[in-house]
Design a protein around this motif. Structure first.
Motif, short mmCIF file in Angstrom:
data_model
loop_
_atom_site.label_atom_id
_atom_site.label_comp_id
_atom_site.label_asym_id
_atom_site.label_seq_id
_atom_site.Cartn_x
_atom_site.Cartn_y
_atom_site.Cartn_z
N SER A 8 0.83 -1.22 0.00
CA SER A 8 0.00 0.00 0.00
C SER A 8 0.86 1.26 0.00
N ALA A 11 1.02 3.84 -4.95
CA ALA A 11 0.61 3.21 -6.20
C ALA A 11 -0.37 2.06 -5.95
N GLY A 12 -0.06 1.20 -5.00
CA GLY A 12 -0.98 0.10 -4.69
C GLY A 12 -2.31 0.63 -4.20
N GLU A 30 -0.97 -4.98 3.34
CA GLU A 30 0.26 -4.24 3.62
C GLU A 30 0.98 -4.92 4.78
N LEU A 233 15.85 17.63 -2.17
CA LEU A 233 14.46 18.01 -2.41
C LEU A 233 13.94 18.72 -1.17
N PRO A 311 17.07 7.39 -9.03
CA PRO A 311 16.20 8.58 -8.95
C PRO A 311 16.52 9.65 -9.99
N ILE A 317 7.54 7.95 -10.10
CA ILE A 317 6.12 8.22 -9.82
C ILE A 317 5.33 8.24 -11.14
C1 LIG Z 1 16.49 6.68 -3.57
C2 LIG Z 1 15.24 6.74 -4.37
C3 LIG Z 1 14.79 7.97 -4.78
C4 LIG Z 1 13.67 8.06 -5.60
N1 LIG Z 1 13.30 9.28 -6.03
C5 LIG Z 1 12.26 9.40 -6.85
C6 LIG Z 1 11.84 10.67 -7.30
O1 LIG Z 1 12.42 11.69 -6.94
N2 LIG Z 1 10.78 10.74 -8.13
C7 LIG Z 1 10.13 9.63 -8.54
O2 LIG Z 1 9.19 9.75 -9.34
N3 LIG Z 1 10.46 8.40 -8.09
C8 LIG Z 1 11.50 8.26 -7.26
N4 LIG Z 1 11.85 7.03 -6.80
C9 LIG Z 1 11.01 5.89 -7.17
C10 LIG Z 1 9.81 5.78 -6.22
O3 LIG Z 1 10.29 5.50 -4.93
C11 LIG Z 1 8.86 4.65 -6.64
O4 LIG Z 1 8.47 4.86 -7.97
C12 LIG Z 1 7.62 4.64 -5.76
O5 LIG Z 1 7.97 4.49 -4.42
C13 LIG Z 1 6.71 3.51 -6.17
O6 LIG Z 1 5.63 3.44 -5.28
P1 LIG Z 1 4.92 2.07 -4.95
O7 LIG Z 1 3.70 2.40 -4.19
O8 LIG Z 1 4.80 1.26 -6.19
O9 LIG Z 1 5.96 1.25 -4.06
P2 LIG Z 1 6.57 1.53 -2.64
O10 LIG Z 1 6.58 2.96 -2.33
O11 LIG Z 1 7.89 0.81 -2.62
O12 LIG Z 1 5.58 0.79 -1.63
C14 LIG Z 1 5.57 -0.59 -1.49
C15 LIG Z 1 4.69 -0.97 -0.29
O13 LIG Z 1 4.57 -2.38 -0.25
C16 LIG Z 1 4.74 -2.83 1.06
N5 LIG Z 1 5.24 -4.22 1.00
C17 LIG Z 1 6.45 -4.65 0.64
N6 LIG Z 1 6.51 -6.00 0.67
C18 LIG Z 1 5.28 -6.44 1.06
C19 LIG Z 1 4.71 -7.72 1.28
N7 LIG Z 1 5.41 -8.82 1.10
N8 LIG Z 1 3.42 -7.77 1.67
C20 LIG Z 1 2.69 -6.64 1.86
N9 LIG Z 1 3.19 -5.40 1.68
C21 LIG Z 1 4.47 -5.30 1.27
C22 LIG Z 1 5.75 -1.86 1.67
O14 LIG Z 1 5.68 -1.87 3.09
C23 LIG Z 1 5.28 -0.54 1.05
O15 LIG Z 1 4.28 0.07 1.82
C24 LIG Z 1 12.96 6.90 -5.97
C25 LIG Z 1 13.37 5.66 -5.49
C26 LIG Z 1 14.51 5.57 -4.72
C27 LIG Z 1 14.95 4.21 -4.24
#
Ligand SMILES: Cc1cc2nc3c(=O)[nH]c(=O)nc-3n(C[C@H](O)[C@H](O)[C@H](O)COP(=O)(O)OP(=O)(O)OC[C@H]3O[C@@H](n4cnc5c(N)ncnc54)[C@H](O)[C@@H]3O)c2cc1C
Length: 491
Positions: A8, A11-12, A30, A233, A311, A317
């Motif tokens: 969650s 994105a999720g 989550e 940032l 990044p 995002i």
């Molecule tokens: C250093 C760094 C800097 C970044 N900077 C940027 C930026 O400036 N701009 C940009 O657009 N993107 C950036 N990104 C990319 C951005 O972080 C991702 O695109 C974004 O976080 C994706 O969101 P998400 O919801 O898919 O995943 P996440 O934010 O990774 O969320 C995943 C969720 O899943 C949960 N989870 C994990 N495993 C399990 C499991 N087995 N069961 C249940 N839940 C689970 C976690 O607890 C978490 O809440 C950066 C990434 C990094 C590493």
């Protein structure tokens, strides 16, 4: 349909909510709990355009307001964010304070918006992700936190489809034994990072910085150094998210590495010397990940579960939101078909390669700022062309158009070709040749007058330039002028 979304992050939660709005029965699982710290904060115009489209199509009023800084502040002042007017880059040299050399300025400013009201945002993810998960629950999603899901657990939930939104958590990769494709990736970097209180502004630390198209600090600020680069940032409440991306693996304690980099680069040192980390400075040796598959029968991954490059250029995002739009469009008709999933898998794979080539090329180019600035133009040409096209000509199929030039005959081969060329650059003549080659290669997508030596690395949002380049968009001058009101994000 009964759908499980695992993870969650924003994105999720957002995809789960859209599916619930469509009438599906959705469970969001989550393993942690909200609010929680997360990284990946800087949004972009393409991300905001997708948020606006999702808002319109599925009646998500909050997404519309979160897609521009002024609307966000007015509607959700309690959700912390930072004003982002563009992309700022500086090249630092060890032992020397940053200074502008008038002939070859090692500073690049590319505006993403013309004013603060329509500007992008850095998302304080603890607040934003918490907001999205609450909104999902309000829309009827069954939310279960502190849940460690297993294959058996999923079977008991009797779901028809599983979306893996677990990011680098790699839920389905483990459950289905999907092999890694990390060896395919050209980019390699570790991360040293935290959030800080009390970081100073570049404009306060560098004397005589000439005014650019926006205040340098209210942007995604990139400090390029010999070892890699640093992002900074700034959020509106004064906290700064900062991290070094380091090519070579390091073994010193993180705090010590941080201090030694601040000593080596005096201007970065001056920016952060009085800054207090709000949590211990942490180091992750290699942050890239990549799998061999992104979708299959009854399942799909969101981009961050499938692959992450770096990044640089803030692609995460926007890419995640594009994938949400794709999957959501298929769930409007029941479930994604096998054909949809094959297409989704192929697109994510091509896009991961495209981002990787572009970023790996940029790392290669970091040694010389003229090379780096030229390489960055490939990114800015691809995203600004896509942005203008999306603003002036609403297209039902935009979600399935490729990200970052994938599928575009002019752009699709460019990041790979440029990486290959950069590997061959040796001399000053090679560098001049590369700069010329980029300028020529992006010409048919260059709606914003990029790669222009007369701009001295400073690119405002300029509708006059856009109007003069109407032919790039395949439009007459008159047709473009009459379409300008649709470019509301620009004016
Ligand atoms: C250093 C760094 C800097 C970044 N900077 C940027 C930026 O400036 N701009 C940009 O657009 N993107 C950036 N990104 C990319 C951005 O972080 C991702 O695109 C974004 O976080 C994706 O969101 P998400 O919801 O898919 O995943 P996440 O934010 O990774 O969320 C995943 C969720 O899943 C949960 N989870 C994990 N495993 C399990 C499991 N087995 N069961 C249940 N839940 C689970 C976690 O607890 C978490 O809440 C950066 C990434 C990094 C590493």
């Amino acid at each position: 349909m009964r759908v499980a979304v695992v993870g969650s992050g924003f994105a999720g939660s957002l995809l789960a909510r859209v599916l619930a709005v469509q009438g599906h029965d959705v469970v969001l699982l989550e393993r942690g709990t909200h609010p929680r710290f997360a990284i990946g904060e800087s949004s972009t115009p393409l991300a905001n355009l997708t948020l606006e489209r999702l808002a319109r199509r599925y009646g998500l009023d909050d997404c519309y307001h979160l897609a521009a800084h002024g609307r966000w502040v007015a509607r959700f002042p309690e959700l912390r964010r930072g004003l982002k007017r563009g992309f700022t880059f500086y090249r630092h040299h060890a032992g020397r304070p940053f200074a502008l050399d008038g002939i070859r300025p090692e500073r690049l400013l590319v505006a993403a918006s013309p004013n603060d009201h329509v500007a992008d945002n850095h998302w304080l993810r603890a607040d934003v992700d918490h907001h999205f998960v609450r909104a999902a629950a309000q829309a009827g999603v069954e939310y279960r936190d502190r849940t460690d899901v297993t294959t058996d657990g999923l079977k008991q939930l009797r779901v028809d489809f599983v979306v893996d939104a677990s990011g680098p958590g790699g839920f389905l990769a483990r459950q289905l034994g999907i092999p890694s494709a990390l060896q395919r990736m050209q980019t390699k970097a570790g991360l040293l990072f935290s959030h800080f209180d009390g970081a100073r502004l570049v404009s306060d630390v560098v004397p005589g910085l000439p005014a650019g198209p926006y205040p340098d600090d209210w942007a995604a600020v990139h400090h390029i150094i010999d070892e890699g680069w640093m992002y900074s940032l700034r959020f509106d409440h004064g906290v700064t998210s900062a991290g070094f991306l380091l090519r070579d693996e390091v073994s010193d304690p993180p705090e010590q590495m941080w201090r030694s980099l601040l000593r080596r680069y005096p201007t970065i040192g001056a920016l952060f010397c009085d800054a207090t980390p709000l949590m211990p400075i942490a180091y992750r040796p290699r942050i890239q990940h990549r799998l061999t598959r992104a979708a299959g029968n009854g399942w799909a991954m969101l981009p961050h579960a499938f692959a992450f490059v770096d990044p640089l250029f803030s692609t995460g995002i926007a890419w995640s939101l594009r994938a949400i739009e794709r999957l959501a469009s298929r769930f409007e008709h029941g479930m994604p078909t096998e054909h949809d999933l094959v297409r989704y898998d192929a697109l994510l794979s091509a896009e991961a390669d495209q981002i990787d080539w572009l970023v790996a090329g940029a790392y290669r180019a970091m040694t010389r700022f003229d090379l780096f600035a030229a390489q960055a133009m490939i990114y800015f040409a691809a995203v600004s062309f896509a942005e203008v096209r999306q603003r002036i000509g609403p297209d039902e199929n935009v979600a399935w158009s490729g990200f970052l030039g994938v599928g575009d005959p002019e752009l699709r081969g460019l990041p790979h070709a440029s990486l290959r060329r950069l590997r061959r650059v040796r001399s000053a003549a090679d560098r001049r040749e590369f700069v010329k080659w980029v300028s020529k290669s992006i010409a048919r997508r260059n709606v914003c007058g990029l790669a222009n030596p007369a701009a001295h690395n400073s690119y405002p949002v300029d509708l006059d330039v856009l109007t003069r380049r109407h032919a790039v968009l395949g439009m007459s001058r008159e047709a473009l002028v009459s379409a300008l009101p649709a470019l509301r994000g620009f004016s």
